[in-house]
Write an enzyme that holds these catalytic residues in place. Structure first.
Site, mmCIF file in Angstrom:
data_model
loop_
_atom_site.group_PDB
_atom_site.id
_atom_site.type_symbol
_atom_site.label_atom_id
_atom_site.label_comp_id
_atom_site.label_asym_id
_atom_site.label_seq_id
_atom_site.Cartn_x
_atom_site.Cartn_y
_atom_site.Cartn_z
ATOM 1 N N THR A 153 -66.219 -21.233 -40.931
ATOM 2 C CA THR A 153 -64.738 -21.233 -41.327
ATOM 3 C C THR A 153 -64.735 -19.666 -41.693
ATOM 4 O OG1 THR A 153 -65.776 -22.234 -43.393
ATOM 5 C CG2 THR A 153 -64.261 -23.482 -41.931
ATOM 6 N N LYS A 179 -73.405 -23.562 -40.926
ATOM 7 C CA LYS A 179 -72.204 -22.582 -41.670
ATOM 8 C C LYS A 179 -72.153 -22.858 -43.075
ATOM 9 C CE LYS A 179 -68.333 -23.637 -42.595
ATOM 10 N NZ LYS A 179 -67.886 -23.599 -44.121
ATOM 11 N N THR A 190 -76.687 -28.870 -47.202
ATOM 12 C CA THR A 190 -75.912 -27.550 -47.187
ATOM 13 C C THR A 190 -74.563 -27.741 -46.531
ATOM 14 O OG1 THR A 190 -75.863 -25.389 -46.238
ATOM 15 C CG2 THR A 190 -76.711 -27.062 -44.769
ATOM 16 N N GLU A 276 -68.947 -15.324 -49.248
ATOM 17 C CA GLU A 276 -67.657 -14.777 -49.212
ATOM 18 C C GLU A 276 -67.443 -13.650 -49.943
ATOM 19 O OE1 GLU A 276 -65.015 -18.935 -48.303
ATOM 20 O OE2 GLU A 276 -65.322 -18.124 -50.307
ATOM 21 N N ASN A 419 -60.377 -16.321 -51.574
ATOM 22 C CA ASN A 419 -60.115 -17.846 -52.347
ATOM 23 C C ASN A 419 -58.666 -18.130 -52.918
ATOM 24 O OD1 ASN A 419 -62.729 -19.766 -51.812
ATOM 25 N ND2 ASN A 419 -63.444 -17.522 -52.354
ATOM 26 N N THR A 424 -53.071 -21.484 -47.947
ATOM 27 C CA THR A 424 -51.851 -20.844 -47.282
ATOM 28 C C THR A 424 -52.134 -19.821 -46.422
ATOM 29 O OG1 THR A 424 -51.383 -19.737 -49.509
ATOM 30 C CG2 THR A 424 -50.645 -21.593 -49.357
#
Length: 424
Positions: A153, A179, A190, A276, A419, A424
């Site tokens: 992702t 992932k 995970t 991230e 995030n 959107t």
């Protein structure tokens, strides 16, 4: 025992093939989003899943399908978590298993289903059903390259690993892909991970090994403190290596567990390094704790601290934040007998392609706190060490002889950007 790293990911073990294609689960996606892993023989299997009270429909179904300790295939989609989706979501998960089973000629109960992506949105399951024949037709030993992309992702890098080891005079193989980048605070699993092996081992011993292994590997990873609703980790063993089946603890089991731990440790690092928005992997090693659980708990408290993560982003040797995190962990230790070092690898490769460990007290190491007292700090040296892509926090306690490790990353502006508009 020699454990050799090899290529091939989930396809490295005999009898396993994989594939990944784009089915447009999420309309804006341009890379593969649906993955399939298949064993030509039925497998003994085991799994661990999220402890979050809110569970994805894929998690609920897969737990049911693993109840008998058997499985033969796994199908995964990215772009939709299929969580908080009610009866329709449950039906969609089951339809994924059924269409996969029909195409492969196996039972639906032997198909594990994974999903990841946006929570609280329905998806069009016909996109999987209409493309399952194409997905199956592309199964191959090279298919891990397509499958590893399909489960991503917000990941910036695919994550896979494979090892070779010997049990009972037979060469065995184990491979994995996973992932994980955000919503990572692993608790019994995970984000998404599948492990394949051609080693012959019973379902009971697989379950035991998996639960033992994750305690010091996957469960010691945190990116942002959020335990996902979709955490899933499944292991398949088809026995095609030809070794005598492992049905109890002993030398063969210990060998299998060592290989599993080696591989899972690499994957834990890869997840933490790809948090991230992250710019560096943070590894915290605690030594001299009363118990292994205490050592791991102290290490995890440090890497979970938002203030510690911010300090790592700024390459700031603000050791007070590290001690503070240890102090509120609820774990007993003596601050006046504690020392802290920062260590890094010069020109370190972010994803540990060589699977190296840190050299404790090496040239790229600085002592910032010794036996409860700050040292005279060389700020320039500390800044240089903490600016590398892989940084170790070494905490030396004097409360016992146990050790533990946890992995995390820094907290950057980009984490909020990613995030802030994820849906959107």
């Amino acid at each position: 025992m020699q454990i050799k790293f090899i290529e091939g990911g989930v396809c490295a073990p005999a009898g396993f093939t994989a594939n990944g294609i784009l089915t447009h689960i999420k309309a804006s996606r341009t890379k593969n989003d649906t993955a399939l892993v298949f064993s030509e023989r039925p497998c003994n299997a085991a799994g661990v899943f999220t402890q979050n009270k809110v569970k994805a429909e894929s998690v609920k179904l897969s737990k049911k399908h693993l109840a008998d300790g058997k499985a033969q295939a796994l199908i995964a989609i990215s772009g939709n978590a299929n969580c908080c989706t009610g009866a329709q979501g449950a039906e969609n998960a089951l339809r994924m298993a059924k269409c996969t089973a029909q195409e492969l000629g196996i039972k639906a109960e032997d198909v594990i289903v994974y999903s990841t992506g946006v929570i609280g949105a329905q998806f069009d399951v016909t996109k999987v059903e209409n493309n399952i024949s194409t997905l199956k037709a592309g199964l191959s030993k090279e298919g891990h390259k397509e499958a590893r992309i399909a489960i991503m992702t917000t990941d910036t890098q695919f994550k896979e690993c494979a090892v070779e080891f010997e049990i009972g005079g037979k060469i065995c193989h184990m491979g994995t892909m996973c992932k994980g980048s955000g919503m990572i605070h692993i608790n019994m699993g995970t984000m998404l991970s599948v492990i394949t092996t051609d080693c012959a081992i019973s379902s009971q011993m697989l379950d035991k090994a998996l639960h033992e292994s994750i305690l010091g590997t996957y469960n010691c990873v945190s990116v942002d403190g959020d335990t996902s609703t979709n955490d899933s980790l499944t292991i398949f063993a088809n026995g095609m290596a030809g070794n005598k089946e492992i049905t109890s603890t002993g030398a063969d089991y210990d060998c299998f567990l060592a290989a599993l731990n080696k591989m899972n440790t690499v994957m834990a690092k890869k997840i933490a390094a790809d948090g991230e928005g992250a710019t560096r992997l943070v590894e915290c090693n605690v030594k001299g704790a009363k118990t292994v659980e205490a050592a791991r708990g102290l290490a995890k408290s440090i890497i979970c601290s938002s203030l510690v993560k911010a300090a790592m982003f700024g390459s700031d040797a603000n050791f007070g934040r590290f001690l503070c995190a240890m102090g509120y962990s609820g774990i007993d230790f003596d601050p006046d007998k504690t020392s802290i070092w920062f260590t890094s690898k010069a020109n370190s490769k972010r994803y540990f392609e060589n699977y190296d460990d840190f050299e404790v007290h090496g040239e790229n190491s600085i002592l910032v706190y010794k036996d409860g007292v700050p040292t005279e700090l060389d700020e320039d040296k500390a800044k240089k060490i903490m600016s590398e892509e892989a940084v170790e926090i070494l905490v030396q306690c004097k409360d016992g002889d146990a050790e533990g490790t946890a992995w995390g990353c820094d907290l950057t502006y980009d984490y909020v950007k990613i995030n802030g508009d994820y849906r959107t």
